[in-house]
Design an enzyme around this catalytic site. Structure first.
Site, mmCIF file in Angstrom:
data_model
loop_
_atom_site.group_PDB
_atom_site.id
_atom_site.type_symbol
_atom_site.label_atom_id
_atom_site.label_comp_id
_atom_site.label_asym_id
_atom_site.label_seq_id
_atom_site.Cartn_x
_atom_site.Cartn_y
_atom_site.Cartn_z
ATOM 1 C CB SER C 160 -0.964 0.001 1.189
ATOM 2 O OG SER C 160 -0.267 -0.115 2.392
ATOM 3 C CD GLU C 243 -2.185 -4.135 8.784
ATOM 4 O OE1 GLU C 243 -2.832 -3.961 7.753
ATOM 5 O OE2 GLU C 243 -1.222 -4.903 8.852
ATOM 6 C CG ASN C 372 -12.997 -9.691 9.358
ATOM 7 O OD1 ASN C 372 -11.919 -9.122 9.528
ATOM 8 N ND2 ASN C 372 -14.152 -9.051 9.355
#
Lengths: 389, 355, 389, 355
Positions: C160, C243, C372
């Site tokens: 990113s 994070e 998740n």
């Protein structure tokens, strides 16, 4: 594609409707998971059988009416429309019956099917054991062949209708060195045989339809073996397929619940009680879901009538109807608001119907007949072809 | 800004935890179901001895003189133990109500008895369709149906009809009564304000119990899933079981601070306390309902049996979900404040922090 | 427990609010995933840094303000309230920065932190590789120590900010015979080093903030090793913890989204458009969820200030905020109705704000920083103590 | 009662399937995005040659003279291929509308051109905020804003403003126009009835496309999950991935018969066809939305890249979800019929079967 019923189908429906209107008991019978209710339901089965409506899709020679599957669906719609009692012998007529028709000897068909149709003999399921629930292949109860008898030892649990039934069907390990799916045989066990003890299990709702069945050197004739020796797994899979599939869950049941839910919604609106706005959508979704389930069933029946089979798709249906049923009952309880927790004998319980009981029952939907988790594995592996672990 | 309980508060929680785990077992709870009153005078007086019934009673009347923040952890323990004694109405609502009425005669009459475990008080609030524990109440607090008056009734001043409910621990009643000047204990604006606190304290204490119920349902499911085997492995090792339980654990994690914050708002009389309580009650109700369902699913058919403990807490989850306003009812109260701006919405965050 | 801010905290908030009101750009900056927007955001970082607000919770010696975590939360609330730009150097300031403070040498702290605080050097994340996404231990890129240099080969992807950044941090396999978590070292790589090639990845939204980074015999000084040789996993886990946890997702972000959602709901109601009733509940739930997330964070911060640690609980937060964020954006798009699909330059797009872009971003929430699904495993195994497979 | 397609219908579906899989690849779809019109005249004339554009055009006008049941399987294929050509407005809506207008002049003017692939027709309906494909339409059908009149406009009779949308395959426009007697093609009760069918056919064809989109999104996810490894195993072997995809497959399984039934109801003009169509559209929209989300999740970050195919169908799922009434809009229409009894609700089951 033609979704309209033929004139003959309409006539069949009218005949069923008229007969049911004349014969269905005016008062709700007590739950068939009580001793009193069990008797009352057996009595109703006799009335049904006398009228020729007990086993609509079975061949006439085994006590049925010889109707086809579309007619059966129509009959079921009318049966629910009439508010007729639950089928106390459903383990027999919907599960074991079709299995005997496929795997039974002629002698077995003649011996078992007519008495099943008339509910003279009521059947209990013997799938689960203390260490084999959804994982049926973990069965430990043994049957040892001795001459023309099986000597059976072990324990079956969660035998539905077990507390009052006459017979039990299930798998038994007949090859002591076998593991998992192999070496099992499908045996029909009379619950009054010596060495058989039945202990009712008291449940959440206080009733005792389920039972534990203890088999202690019980002796059963080898004539009661269904299908091949040591090949009981294949027979059971067919039966379990009937359970998950078409035969157990006629769509009329869910359409009828959806219809009652719509009525409850309208009554609640009419009473002026404030309704949580999301419930309007929930009721609409329930109605749509019940329609979808019915339509899917007519699709399946069309395929079956044209020579098709049901396979892993039964797992899709199992997940859909069990979640639909649960959601409908949850929505109804929300609509009932404070009255939802009342027992039927509470003074303020008017209008609560059987939603609370139905909810308790619907909660078990995702659990029995193979948990929905297992059905999802089946869909993923057998329909979507995702890799096994 | 310090969002944590004191050591003293945690110590008191631990004491009550140990007491209830030892004395209020699932077996004993089921035993109470079979009794006529459904209640245990013995447990009640033990709780009084520990100071629980008189937690919010001022020290001058024999209580501990503590506040709603001290109460919330204890209510969590009550939920965890599945205890259905009328602590919400007596200790969490009536004690501070009578305290705040500031009526010397009433205070002398009731507060010492509450602290001593010698009085049980029921509360009839319109957010409940029925009155809990009215059958054993020495005093029933109720609002005049047409006016801003709070009345206190003894049992022969009202007619009670029992309403059998799904949770055998629930003892609820329909009630008929006629307001008389004699029974009036507060009126006008003061009565209205205090009655709003009744709802806040009822919903708050219920939400706290639901946290305990949720935690217990998760514990039961984890224990069962660790022990029970299928396909040769504990069912708790299957991802589907893990993920369902993890999701409920997440719900609990985020319901908890809402409940603790609501306790702080009630104790400090924050302007938005009614909204804060509604957030707590709706989130705790949802967590408990989810825990009940998942825990039953994990238990499978065995969850349906009387002998298993899971259904004791499942019933608690259901009945507490309806008590003191359902999740939907409280959500609408939040919407009325936050979306329609008809009530104070924020006691927290930048919206509230610089006026 | 005292949830009220102290007088000092209130003063700090007022100071931040006044400064931000005076300095935040009046117009929204272009996305920092475009070349133009990247420059504009770097410029804003300089303004922030000049005002002393770039790194509120960092020690003063490294370019920070030395504020405590509560003050940091307050600053973030004010930052979102002011509508200030996104932080282009978030990989550096929220992830790598705290890691260097914990694992870096004094020389590294002095070399990297101040330039990070001022965004003179912007950082890219180099966690993922083509065959190592959520499964970070599958890393294949190698770093071979040759004298005082590492010779690096391999490929990083989904870096990113990679398209425009100056530096990249990541794990490299330094023990060729090692497997999984072992034998990895945490290395800081200048993106202008010889042998480093950056290829921007064009995304759904048409922008290119992510990049693939090809390392072909790239040479990097061993001074850029963070933490111990072959023990990079521990360092990375700390960073990944930052994070997933507190540092990346300040609650103000979600409270701000919830606030905008409430405004959108009110505007839609005021416009007279019919609103799906369930949306009223969805907006309420979003508000409640954002409050819960903020309160939970204040709880965590209190614990940290009193000497506690964050462990596996970070996984609870990851699931909660990513689902909350997604749900809020879905609700907003439903409220926008037909306008939801319009790009900002469409003539009828007034009032659509950045909801569509935000939705695309929120969709990735459940995926990045460890899916998740993996977080649920962590919760089940490390918090609930359910058995591993 | 027979709920199955004929062999002929399945054969035609198969032919279209093979054609689109070969000719309308994801790469080519992305290519169309970059063109000014966003459309492919070449594909359009090939579809016309296969009879797709003129499927509902009577044989006397050069079409196949088939019905909405024949159309539904083809629309499913169109969705599966991600094809965005204006088949819904031209072939599924305008052809039967002009046919049913029974106006010889209009029929002669338009039906042969539709069948030959020489006319593109757009439809402006208030359930869509914008008009699709108006930029290339030879005729735009629209209802008079104040009355029961259907008008047919050519492009210079209206002003179009392009509205760029998230799905680059979507070409939508705001439209300004003034009704004139010259443009009127139907009026009064007849116009009202036919316009109701416009909505039914638009929603039905969209729902059918959504079935194809859903199936394709599942296929893409299954393929990716089978190939992609994590922790040493294909991610498709993880229970969580399996269960998410299984749930979407269940949704598809039960949306499908609702769509087919709606086609039957439209073709046979069943009284409850509007409600039946709404059930189809809401269920198909929900299935497609769920498939888009799960498929993206399964793909992980790579799903965000331009090169991957998943986002092509994800965008289709989103834009078809808004077209011809959202799921919520159709659910409210069902509620209006089933709950409020303001419209026929049942074309099926015991409620409808004996009058």
């Amino acid at each position: 594609m033609d979704l309209r019923f033929t004139m003959e189908q309409q006539k069949f429906r009218e005949e069923a409707r008229l007969w049911l209107e004349a014969h269905v008991p005016k008062e709700n019978l007590p739950s068939f998971d009580t001793a009193e209710g069990f008797q009352a339901h057996c009595e109703w089965e006799r009335v049904l059988n006398d009228g020729g409506w007990a086993m609509v899709p079975w061949p006439v020679e085994y006590g049925g009416r010889g109707a086809n599957l579309i007619e059966w669906l129509i009959f079921e719609e009318e049966y629910y429309r009439a508010g007729a009692p639950g089928r106390v012998n459903q383990n027999g007529i919907f599960l074991l019956g079709p299995t005997i028709m496929e795997y039974g000897t002629d002698a077995q068909k003649v011996r078992f099917l007519p008495k099943m149709a008339s509910s003279e003999e009521v059947w209990a399921q013997g799938w689960s054991e203390p260490n084999a629930g959804s994982d049926m292949a973990a069965i430990q109860a043994t049957a040892v062949r001795e001459g023309d008898q099986f000597r059976i030892n072990g324990q079956k649990t969660w035998a539905s209708r077990g507390a009052y039934a006459d017979w039990l069907f299930g798998l038994f390990r007949t090859d002591p060195d076998s593991e998992r799916h192999k070496g099992l045989t499908f045996v029909l066990v009379p619950l009054d045989a010596p060495g058989v003890k039945v202990r009712p299990i008291e449940q959440l709702d206080g009733e005792a339809g389920f039972a534990e069945v203890f088999l202690d050197d019980a002796l059963v004739s080898v004539d009661n073996q269904l299908g091949e020796f040591n090949r009981g797994w294949d027979v059971a899979m067919a039966t379990a397929g009937f359970e998950r599939g078409l035969m157990l869950r006629s769509p009329a049941r869910f359409q009828n619940t959806a219809r009652k839910l719509v009525e409850l919604y309208r009554e609640t609106v009419a009473s002026g009680v404030a309704i949580r706005p999301a419930l309007r959508e929930a009721v609409t979704q329930a109605w749509t879901g019940a329609e979808a389930y019915a339509l899917n069933t007519y699709q399946t029946v069309t395929r079956l009538l044209e020579g098709g089979k049901i396979g892993a798709e039964a797992s899709l249906g199992k997940i859909f109807w069990s979640e639909l049923d649960l959601k409908m009952h949850e929505t109804a309880l929300e609509l009932l608001g404070a009255r939802a927790e009342l027992l039927p004998n509470a003074p303020s319980a008017q209008g609560v119907g059987t939603w609370l009981d139905g909810y308790l029952f619907s909660l078990s939907g995702p659990i029995y007949a193979g948990t929905n988790e297992i059905q999802r594995n089946v869909i993923a592996e057998r329909i979507l072809r995702l890799p096994r672990k | 800004m310090r969002f944590a309980f004191t050591e003293d508060q945690q110590l008191l929680q631990q004491t009550v935890h140990e007491f209830l785990q030892a004395e209020c077992t699932a077996e004993r709870v089921r035993g109470f179901w079979a009794t006529e009153t459904g209640r245990s005078p013995e447990l009640w007086s033990q709780l009084a001895e520990m100071g629980v019934t008189g937690l919010l009673v001022p020290e001058e009347f024999g209580g501990l003189g503590m506040n709603d923040i001290d109460m919330v952890l204890l209510m969590e323990e009550v939920g965890r133990a599945g205890l259905a004694e009328p602590l919400i109405s007596t200790a969490a609502i009536a004690a501070p109500l009578i305290r705040d009425l500031d009526n010397a005669e009433l205070s002398r009459a009731w507060l010492p008895r509450i602290a001593a475990g010698e009085a049980i008080i029921a509360v009839a609030h319109t957010c409940n369709a029925f009155v809990s524990d009215a059958h054993i109440a020495d005093l029933i607090l109720v609002r005049h149906p047409q006016g801003d008056e709070i009345h206190g009734l003894v049992r022969d001043q009202c007619a009670l009809t029992a309403e059998p409910a799904n949770d055998p621990a629930r003892r609820i009643f329909s009630m008929d009564w006629t307001p008389k000047p004699l029974t009036r204990i507060a009126e006008s604006g003061r009565a209205r304000r205090l009655w709003a606190d009744v709802l806040s304290r009822g919903a708050l204490a219920t939400a706290a119990q639901q946290l305990g119920v949720t935690a217990k349902l998760i514990d039961l499911a984890v224990a069962y899933a660790t022990e029970r085997k299928q396909f040769g492995s504990p069912i708790g090792s299957f991802q589907a079981v893990k993920h369902h339980l993890a999701n409920v654990r997440v719900q609990l994690e985020y319901a908890q601070p809402l409940v603790y914050r609501a306790a702080h708002s009630v104790a400090t009389r924050a302007p938005a306390r009614a909204t804060d309580v509604s957030m707590a009650k709706s989130a705790a109700s949802e967590a408990a309902a989810a825990a009940a369902k998942v825990s039953l699913q994990v238990h499978g058919a065995i969850g349906y049996t009387w002998e298993q403990d899971v259904h004791v807490w499942m019933r608690r989850a259901w009945s507490l979900g309806l008590a003191w306003g359902s999740a939907a009812w409280h959500r609408e109260r939040i919407a009325n404040a936050v979306l329609d701006q008809n009530a104070p919405a924020e006691s927290f965050g930048y919206g509230a922090s610089i006026a």
